[in-house]
Structures are given as C-alpha cells and as structure tokens.
Design a protein around this motif. Structure first.
Motif, PDB file in Angstrom:
ATOM      1  N   PHE A  90      15.894  18.940   5.160  1.00  0.00           N
ATOM      2  CA  PHE A  90      17.057  19.479   4.470  1.00  0.00           C
ATOM      3  C   PHE A  90      16.881  19.366   2.952  1.00  0.00           C
TER       4      PHE A  90
ATOM      5  N   ALA B 115      14.491  21.881   1.571  1.00  0.00           N
ATOM      6  CA  ALA B 115      15.169  23.185   1.468  1.00  0.00           C
ATOM      7  C   ALA B 115      16.068  23.219   0.240  1.00  0.00           C
TER       8      ALA B 115
ATOM      9  N   ALA C   3      13.874  23.508  -2.861  1.00  0.00           N
ATOM     10  CA  ALA C   3      13.265  24.839  -2.979  1.00  0.00           C
ATOM     11  C   ALA C   3      14.301  25.884  -3.386  1.00  0.00           C
TER      12      ALA C   3
ATOM     13  N   SER D 107      12.902  28.539  -6.063  1.00  0.00           N
ATOM     14  CA  SER D 107      12.433  29.884  -5.726  1.00  0.00           C
ATOM     15  C   SER D 107      13.295  30.451  -4.605  1.00  0.00           C
TER      16      SER D 107
ATOM     17  N   THR E 145      13.873  33.515  -3.530  1.00  0.00           N
ATOM     18  CA  THR E 145      13.261  34.499  -2.636  1.00  0.00           C
ATOM     19  C   THR E 145      12.451  33.798  -1.554  1.00  0.00           C
ATOM     20  N   MET E 146      11.638  32.832  -1.993  1.00  0.00           N
ATOM     21  CA  MET E 146      10.783  32.126  -1.057  1.00  0.00           C
ATOM     22  C   MET E 146      11.600  31.396  -0.003  1.00  0.00           C
ATOM     23  N   VAL E 147      12.620  30.697  -0.448  1.00  0.00           N
ATOM     24  CA  VAL E 147      13.336  29.828   0.478  1.00  0.00           C
ATOM     25  C   VAL E 147      14.171  30.650   1.470  1.00  0.00           C
ATOM     26  N   ARG E 148      14.638  31.804   1.049  1.00  0.00           N
ATOM     27  CA  ARG E 148      15.339  32.690   1.987  1.00  0.00           C
ATOM     28  C   ARG E 148      14.368  33.239   3.025  1.00  0.00           C
ATOM     29  N   ALA E 149      13.154  33.548   2.572  1.00  0.00           N
ATOM     30  CA  ALA E 149      12.129  34.015   3.511  1.00  0.00           C
ATOM     31  C   ALA E 149      11.778  32.906   4.508  1.00  0.00           C
ATOM     32  N   MET E 150      12.073  31.661   4.157  1.00  0.00           N
ATOM     33  CA  MET E 150      11.821  30.533   5.046  1.00  0.00           C
ATOM     34  C   MET E 150      13.055  30.207   5.897  1.00  0.00           C
ATOM     35  N   GLY E 151      13.990  31.133   5.922  1.00  0.00           N
ATOM     36  CA  GLY E 151      15.124  30.976   6.831  1.00  0.00           C
ATOM     37  C   GLY E 151      16.236  30.093   6.309  1.00  0.00           C
ATOM     38  N   VAL E 152      16.328  29.939   5.007  1.00  0.00           N
ATOM     39  CA  VAL E 152      17.372  29.080   4.452  1.00  0.00           C
ATOM     40  C   VAL E 152      18.492  29.942   3.860  1.00  0.00           C
ATOM     41  N   ASP E 153      19.716  29.634   4.264  1.00  0.00           N
ATOM     42  CA  ASP E 153      20.892  30.316   3.711  1.00  0.00           C
ATOM     43  C   ASP E 153      21.180  29.680   2.351  1.00  0.00           C
TER      44      ASP E 153
END
Ligand code: ATP
Ligand code: MG
Lengths: 249, 288
Positions: B154, B157, B160, B164, B166-174
């Motif tokens: 957590f 996340a 991150a 970044s 963009t990166m963290v959303r691409a990693m499934g983080v809201d």
C-alpha cells in the motif's frame, strides 16, 4: 479477445477545435494476436490505444474484453488485463522509487495493494533473475532509484515489469521512438520475445516500417480515424517494407 | 526549565505536523493548505472534549479523526470535483475556521483543571522528564508506524502516486482514492500535533494554526538538507530527517528569540528561515 464495436472518439465536440480522432471503428482482436498499427501523424493510433486502455473514454460504441463490457472502465481497472508500454521511456516507471519498489508494484498489478510488506529475499531473487535475462547488468542495482537509469534501461525494465504479474494484453505506443537505434532494436526484439513467450495479445504502434514488416501477425493502417487496411497472418508475412511504403503515398 | 530543552520539547510536539507535511508535500507533491485549519481543529476538538468528558484518549482519537475527515474532504474536492489542489485546501481551511469557532463557542479555551496526556506516567515524578518521555514515545511510535506503512505494498502505491501518476494507474492503482486517503492521513497527523501542542500550552486558540504549514514545511526541508548531505535515501532515514529537521528548526527559533527579538516578529523570522532553506539548493547550484 478484444472487441471494438463502432467506436468513435471526438475531441472538443461542438467547438471549432472539434477533432474526430476515431470514426466508427469495428475491430476484433483474437487472443495471442500481435497487431501492428501504422499510420500518419494524427491518424488516431494513440487515441485507439488510449480508448482500449481506458485512458480516454470513447464518445460512442462499446468495448468488450473477453466478452465483458468494459467500455467505461477507467485505466486502473482495466490494468487487470492490460499492461502498457509508453512512448516516453520515463512514463512507465516511477523515478523516485527504487527499482525493487517499481517491480513490486508491477508484480501486484492485478492484486490489492495491501498493508503487508511484499518485498522479501525470495522476491528480490526473482526480480534479479528476471532482470539478469536482459543482459544489461542491472540486476545488482535493485536498491537504486529508477531515476538514476537511462531511458533505454528504463524502457527495458518496463517491458519486464509488464509480465511480472498476469497480463493478457500488452499495448505498446511507439516504445522505441525515443531510443538510439541499437537500444531500439533491443527493445523491439525483447517486446516480441515477451509477447510470444507469455502468449500475450499485443498491439504495437510504430513508424518504423522495417519493424512493422518484421514483427506481428496482423497489420492495420489507420487514416483519419479509420482503419483502411487490415492484413492478417499469411498475407502479412508476404508483405515487404516496400509494400508498406506504398500505403503512405 | 532550560530554554533549549523547552524548544526541543515543543519540537517533539510538532513532529506529527512535520510527518503530515512530509506526506502531503513530499510523498504526494500536493501543497496542502488544509493544514492551517486541521491543526487548529485538532487543538479545538481536544479542548472541547477534555472540558466536557475529561477523557484524554477520547480527545486525541477524536482530534485525529476530525483531521482525517478534513483532509479527505480536501482530497475529495481535489480529485472528484477536479478543483486545483491549492484551492481545495484553501476552501476547506476557510470553512474550518467557522467550524472551529462554532465548536469552541469563543476564540480561546484554557485547559485548566482537566486531565492532559502529560499527566500520564505519573510514576515519573519530574514533570519535565514525564513530558519528554511521553513525547519521545509518541514520536517513536509514529516513526515506526509510518515507516512500516510506507514500506508495505500500500505504501509503495502511495509513494508512486505522487511520483508518476500514469505509471501507477497502469499498475492498477486508483490514484484518486490514494490521494483522498493520503491527505486524510496527513491531516490526521497534523491534527494530532494540534492536540499535543494545545495540551502542552494549556489552551486552544482559534488562531493557533496560522502559518503552521510553513513551520511544517521548514522542518521537512531542514531535515532534507541534512539527509541529502548524509546521502540518506531510505524512507526510514527520511522520516528520521523530519524529526531532526523539526528539532533543529525549533532550536534556531529559540536561539533567535534569545537574542531579544520581539516575539511579534516570530512568523516573519520563521518565513525568512524557511525561505533561506528553500533557496539552499539554488544557491548551491549557482556556486558550482
Ligand atoms: N487530448 C486531446 N485533445 C484534443 N485533441 C486530441 C487529443 N488527443 C488527440 N487529439 C487529436 O486527435 C487526433 C489523433 O491523435 P493521435 O494522438 O491519436 O494520433 P497518432 O496517430 O497517435 O499520431 P502520432 O503518430 O503523431 O503519434 C489528432 O488530430 C490529435 O490532434
Ligand atoms: Mg501517437
């Protein structure tokens, strides 16, 4: 399987700046297909990928992944299926975090980010093994900040990170455009290898017609928001760079 | 009590504030002005509950909770209503002024004849030692808790998200959810500081939070100057840096006041010190 049904995307609708970036796109991409997308600047390639990824919402139409309607799902929810590689090599990783932290996040892309420490020696070894396969000598730098690496190194790591957790689809928007020719070739070869080895469905945007001819088993040409050519398997294999060049004249 | 010891003591009370600002400014990269209001909120809620119910745990828990709600509200306004983060913070801070005033019913509540946290550990007979022990224990608890949280999945996340998106959303983080939770935690800590300081000073005041964000920011930045020099990069090390920075900052202020400068100039001096610290990297670059 990815299904796009009459997908349209209009930016700034109803204003003088209105752009119809995608026009009634119908497209079905089977599992493990590796689709190359080419087309002039502004033809809608990135918008197509962004709509599939959930970064941009379509103005109309529906998107189905494995039969499930995910039209209005945001990007972070679609990450359950989709891994992404960006044109900007710095976008796919977090520069202030260590390489290890970046990999941890990638390893739990489809999982809940809970209150437990997931980085242990077993995890470190696994990351080390994966990174060693790149042959860039980065496996001993796990604790280093991602920001200390070059664009090419980071893009290579982003590729490996994509398959740290289950992925079905990988979207690559000009992944080698910002890299020197040697690194670009390495990234492309690595991407191809990963897509094959992990049985992924891939969509790759590129302006390099050599790469477009070399990789993938299907190729699309986009023009003004529409798919105007769609060549599959055997026919694709026969296509040469020269044939592709003729598309652009 | 020794002048500098008092400064250290006050500094310990402000460490939760430093941690809160560290989370909003450094982890999330959001300049969160809610701080000024949520710090006062912490003091006010503590005073009101102590007067009414004479319960320290209840007062502190309610303060932290109130801070979390205030911070989450800023996060909600910023992420869901898409209002600029700075403006969202100013809006909540402004609204909190009225909330604080109506909670107190007047502009100042003295804490006389009520229990405070510094009465705990009564077996330590020396009052100063007792306060010091309690504040150090709280500091250590917060340090361990935060450094653990930030090391969990957590926490990665969270870190991150500010780095970044963009990166963290691409990693499934809201990322919206993360910011709401993060600003909640940040302001919960700030309110805790308000609670500790009001109990320490023996009153809560409607104006106690004015400019407090600068105090927190100064602590964080002084701490960073220290960690940069020592080449500390780990999360634990950076949190220790915040502690060190807060204490140094209080000592500098105490020193300046000991020179006989009019306390009315305290905020001016505080701002000047923070400006100096902020400019250190620029000055360094200019010299090279
Ligand atoms: N966020 C946006 N707002 C407004 N217009 C946009 C936006 N994104 C894209 N467009 C417009 O949509 C059209 C398609 O853009 P897109 O980025 O998809 O093209 P592309 O094929 O990826 O081009 P390139 O090869 O240059 O990357 C362009 O005319 C572009 O100006
Ligand atoms: Mg593009």
């Amino acid at each position: 399987m990815i299904e796009l049904n009459t997908i349209s995307k209009t930016f700034n609708a109803g204003t003088p700046q209105q752009v119809r970036a995608l026009r009634d796109i119908n497209l079905t991409i089977a599992d493990q297909e590796f689709v190359i997308v080419v087309g002039a600047n502004g033809s809608g390639k990135s918008t197509l990928l962004n709509v599939i990824a959930g970064v941009a919402m379509p103005s109309s139409g529906t998107i189905l992944l494995d039969g499930m309607d995910v039209t209005h799902w945001e990007d972070y929810r679609k990450s359950r299926w989709i891994a992404r590689i960006f044109q900007d090599p710095f976008m796919g990783t977090a520069s202030e975090l260590s390489i290890l932290d970046n990999f941890r996040l990638a390893a739990i892309r489809t999982h809940k980010k809970g209150l437990s420490i997931g980085i242990d020696s077993k995890f470190k070894t696994k990351v080390q093994e994966r990174i060693a396969m790149l042959g860039l000598g980065l496996e001993d730098k796990l604790e280093q900040r991602m920001g200390t690496l070059s664009g090419g190194q980071r893009q290579a790591l982003t590729l490996i990170m994509a398959v740290m957790d289950d992925a079905k689809i990988i979207l690559l928007d000009e992944p080698s455009a910002a890299l020197d020719p040697r690194t670009a070739a390495l990234i492309m070869a690595k991407a191809n290898e990963i897509i094959r080895e992990f049985g992924l469905t891939g969509i790759l945007i590129t302006h390099h017609l050599k790469d477009a001819a070399l990789y993938g088993n299907r190729i699309l040409l986009m023009r003004e928001g529409s798919v105007v050519h769609d060549i599959k398997a055997d026919e694709k294999r026969k296509m040469t760079v020269g044939d592709l060049q003729n598309w652009f004249v | 009590m020794n002048f500098y010891l008092a400064a250290v003591m006050l500094g310990l009370g402000f460490i939760a504030l430093g941690f809160g600002i560290f989370i909003s400014m450094r982890i999330f990269n959001i300049p969160d002005i809610t701080t000024d209001g949520s710090y006062t909120l912490g003091g006010v809620v503590t005073a009101v509950i102590l007067i009414k119910f004479h319960s320290v745990p209840m007062a502190m828990a309610a303060s932290v909770l109130a801070g979390i709600v205030a911070g989450s509200l800023t996060g909600f306004i910023h992420t869901k209503l898409r209002v600029n983060a700075l403006l969202a913070g100013i809006l909540v801070m402004t609204a909190l002024y009225s909330v604080n005033l109506s909670l107190m019913g007047r502009s100042n509540i003295p804490l006389i004849n009520v229990p405070v946290i510094y009465d705990w550990f009564a077996f330590i007979t020396d009052a100063v030692m007792r306060q010091l022990t309690i504040l150090i224990l709280i500091t250590l608890t917060l340090l361990l808790l935060l450094s653990w949280i930030l090391k969990t999945d957590f926490g990665i996340a969270i870190r991150a998200t500010g780095n970044s998106e963009t990166m963290v959303r691409a990693m499934g983080v809201d990322t919206s959810k993360m910011k709401i939770i993060g600003l909640g935690i940040s302001n919960g800590l700030v309110a805790m500081s308000g609670s500790l300081i009001s109990q320490y000073q023996g009153f809560a005041d409607i104006n106690m939070g004015i400019g407090i964000i600068i105090l927190g920011l100064g602590s964080v930045m002084i701490g960073e100057t220290v960690t940069t020099v020592l080449k500390v990069e780990s999360i634990f090390g950076r949190l220790v840096g915040v502690i060190v920075g807060t204490i140094i900052f209080r000592l500098i202020l105490a020193f300046v006041l000991s020179l006989g400068i009019d306390p009315n100039y305290l905020k001016l001096i505080t701002a000047a010190i923070v400006l100096t610290v902020v400019c250190i990297p620029t000055l360094r670059k200019a010299r090279n």
